[in-house]
Design an enzyme around this catalytic site. Structure first.
Site, short mmCIF file in Angstrom:
data_model
loop_
_atom_site.label_atom_id
_atom_site.label_comp_id
_atom_site.label_asym_id
_atom_site.label_seq_id
_atom_site.Cartn_x
_atom_site.Cartn_y
_atom_site.Cartn_z
N GLY A 1 32.82 124.69 172.46
CA GLY A 1 32.77 124.99 170.92
C GLY A 1 33.36 123.42 169.96
O GLY A 1 34.65 123.81 169.48
N ALA B 1 34.21 122.98 165.91
CA ALA B 1 35.63 122.57 165.00
C ALA B 1 36.65 122.43 165.86
O ALA B 1 36.73 122.39 167.12
CB ALA B 1 36.18 124.88 164.07
N ASN C 1 36.10 125.23 176.41
CA ASN C 1 37.48 125.09 174.93
C ASN C 1 37.33 126.10 173.27
O ASN C 1 38.06 127.18 173.66
CB ASN C 1 37.29 123.72 174.13
CG ASN C 1 37.60 124.41 172.73
OD1 ASN C 1 38.98 124.25 172.68
ND2 ASN C 1 36.98 124.31 171.89
N TYR D 1 44.75 138.79 173.37
CA TYR D 1 44.32 138.05 173.40
C TYR D 1 45.16 137.63 174.31
O TYR D 1 44.71 136.45 174.77
CB TYR D 1 45.09 137.44 171.49
CG TYR D 1 44.62 135.79 172.48
CD1 TYR D 1 43.26 135.20 171.95
CD2 TYR D 1 45.62 134.94 171.92
CE1 TYR D 1 43.61 133.67 171.92
CE2 TYR D 1 45.76 133.59 171.96
CZ TYR D 1 44.26 132.96 172.07
OH TYR D 1 44.23 131.49 172.07
P1 NDP Z 1 38.72 126.57 166.45
O1 NDP Z 1 38.37 128.43 165.27
O2 NDP Z 1 38.87 126.05 165.48
O3 NDP Z 1 37.70 126.72 167.11
C1 NDP Z 1 36.90 127.65 168.14
C2 NDP Z 1 35.87 126.67 168.16
O4 NDP Z 1 35.29 128.01 169.73
C3 NDP Z 1 34.76 126.28 167.54
O5 NDP Z 1 33.88 125.17 167.45
C4 NDP Z 1 33.67 127.49 168.00
O6 NDP Z 1 31.72 127.55 167.82
C5 NDP Z 1 33.50 128.14 169.27
N1 NDP Z 1 33.89 129.45 169.66
C6 NDP Z 1 33.63 131.12 169.51
N2 NDP Z 1 33.60 131.68 170.16
C7 NDP Z 1 31.76 130.98 170.32
C8 NDP Z 1 30.84 132.16 171.10
N3 NDP Z 1 30.79 132.66 171.17
N4 NDP Z 1 30.41 130.71 171.74
C9 NDP Z 1 30.93 129.31 171.68
N5 NDP Z 1 31.31 128.52 170.93
C10 NDP Z 1 31.95 129.84 169.85
O7 NDP Z 1 40.49 127.03 166.97
P2 NDP Z 1 40.66 125.98 168.22
O8 NDP Z 1 39.93 124.72 167.98
O9 NDP Z 1 42.60 126.14 167.88
O10 NDP Z 1 40.81 126.66 169.36
C11 NDP Z 1 39.95 126.21 171.25
C12 NDP Z 1 40.89 127.17 171.75
O11 NDP Z 1 42.29 127.29 172.15
C13 NDP Z 1 40.37 128.73 172.28
O12 NDP Z 1 40.26 128.72 172.97
C14 NDP Z 1 41.93 129.11 171.59
O13 NDP Z 1 42.08 130.35 172.33
C15 NDP Z 1 42.57 128.39 172.30
N6 NDP Z 1 43.64 127.63 171.65
C16 NDP Z 1 44.45 127.70 170.02
C17 NDP Z 1 45.65 127.35 169.57
C18 NDP Z 1 45.67 127.43 168.14
O14 NDP Z 1 46.86 127.60 167.99
N7 NDP Z 1 45.00 126.74 167.29
C19 NDP Z 1 46.65 127.41 170.82
C20 NDP Z 1 46.20 127.25 171.82
C21 NDP Z 1 44.94 127.67 172.63
P3 NDP Z 1 31.18 128.54 167.10
O15 NDP Z 1 31.47 129.38 165.86
O16 NDP Z 1 30.15 127.13 165.88
O17 NDP Z 1 31.13 128.82 168.18
C1 8X3 Z 2 46.76 129.92 170.74
C2 8X3 Z 2 48.34 130.21 169.76
O1 8X3 Z 2 50.14 131.14 169.55
O2 8X3 Z 2 48.40 132.18 167.66
O3 8X3 Z 2 46.24 130.81 171.52
O4 8X3 Z 2 48.95 132.51 170.76
S1 8X3 Z 2 48.97 131.53 169.30
#
Ligand code: NDP
Ligand code: 8X3
Length: 252
Positions: free
Chosen positions: A9, A12, A87, A153
């Site tokens: 991932g 982004a 991630n 989730y």
């Molecule tokens: P983004 O949406 O900014 O990035 C998510 C990344 O995951 C992208 O690069 C996307 O790439 C990749 N991804 C999603 N689905 C798939 C798939 N099926 N196969 C391959 N790659 C995938 O989100 P975040 O950076 O915020 O999230 C990253 C991680 O952190 C996640 O696990 C999320 O649950 C977790 N998280 C996020 C929080 C937040 O508040 N932002 C807080 C706590 C945890 P692409 O679409 O190119 O496949």
């Molecule tokens: C992503 C953060 O607060 O949307 O895990 O659950 S929250």
């Protein structure tokens, strides 16, 4: 020492910021995601800016065959992975359980739980053979406490919490470090994805307080991988100063 770091991932948010930070510090990286153009552009930016090698692998973590083909196909320069950052993940929807879409549920469970397992299963045997490695699973405060409408989730991130503990137990004798980083709200593409592209709704999630940024989490991933060999951060819960737990955020 130069490491080989695989980050899922990386197109982004946290994954991209983590790739940038490891690259800046001279490590070779493997970046993955489904959006090929973003992967190619990040690879060329990072190779242009730093004296490092970048491999980009375009696959969907939900597809076990794609995962195995991509990881087994790594060249000798990249196959001895030192650090795996699990991630890739997402939330899809924020609805009471009775209104949730099964399509959203499948997406979250298949990505956050099964995808993490598929990638780990493809990478761990090499780490065991080398008796060296560090796995960092990105969990969430949602994996510590369930919040209203977060149901599936939160369940998927509780699963990450449990899988991380299980991995640590099973890999203890192989000297493989296993860390969970469990962030609260951070301003990435996360909420836009959760609300199916509704940017206005997504922006509201970050109104009235200062959320974390992707680079904050990247710093913690980097820190966790740079401790002395005998130390392992097992679990790191991190929020902005305005957030007390998974569902209490103080907004102005
Ligand atoms: P983004 O949406 O900014 O990035 C998510 C990344 O995951 C992208 O690069 C996307 O790439 C990749 N991804 C999603 N689905 C798939 C798939 N099926 N196969 C391959 N790659 C995938 O989100 P975040 O950076 O915020 O999230 C990253 C991680 O952190 C996640 O696990 C999320 O649950 C977790 N998280 C996020 C929080 C937040 O508040 N932002 C807080 C706590 C945890 P692409 O679409 O190119 O496949
Ligand atoms: C992503 C953060 O607060 O949307 O895990 O659950 S929250």
């Amino acid at each position: 020492m130069k490491k080989i770091v695989l980050i899922t991932g990386a197109t982004a948010g946290f994954g991209k910021a983590t790739a940038e930070l490891f690259a800046k510090n001279g490590h070779d990286i493997i970046i993955t995601g489904r959006r090929k153009e973003r992967l190619e552009s990040l690879k060329s930016d990072l190779e242009g800016q730093h004296k490092i090698n970048v491999e980009s692998l375009c696959f969907d973590v939900r597809n076990e065959h794609e995962v195995n083909t991509a990881i087994q196909g790594l060249s000798n320069n990249f196959k001895n992975i030192d650090v795996l950052v699990n991630n890739a993940g997402l939330a899809s929807g924020l609805d009471p359980i009775q209104d949730g879409s099964t399509e959203d549920w499948d997406k979250m469970i298949d990505t956050n739980v099964k995808g993490l397992l598929y990638v780990s299963k493809a990478v761990i045997p090499g780490m065991v053979a080398r008796q060296n490695g560090h796995i960092i699973n990105i969990g969430s405060t949602a994996g510590k406490e369930v919040y209203p409408n977060g149901n599936v989730y939160c369940a998927s991130k509780h699963a990450v919490d449990a899988i991380t503990k299980g991995m640590r137990l099973d890999l203890l004798k192989d000297r493989i470090k296993v860390t969970q980083i469990a962030p609260g709200a951070a301003n990435t593409e996360f909420s836009t994805v959760r609300f199916h592209g509704d940017k206005e709704k997504a922006d509201k999630a970050y109104e009235g307080y200062q959320p974390m940024l992707a680079k904050d989490i990247a710093e913690l991933v980097y820190y966790a991988t740079n401790l002395p060999a005998h130390l392992c951060i097992n679990d790191l819960v991190v929020t902005s100063l305005s957030q007390a737990n998974s569902y209490v955020i103080h907004r102005n």
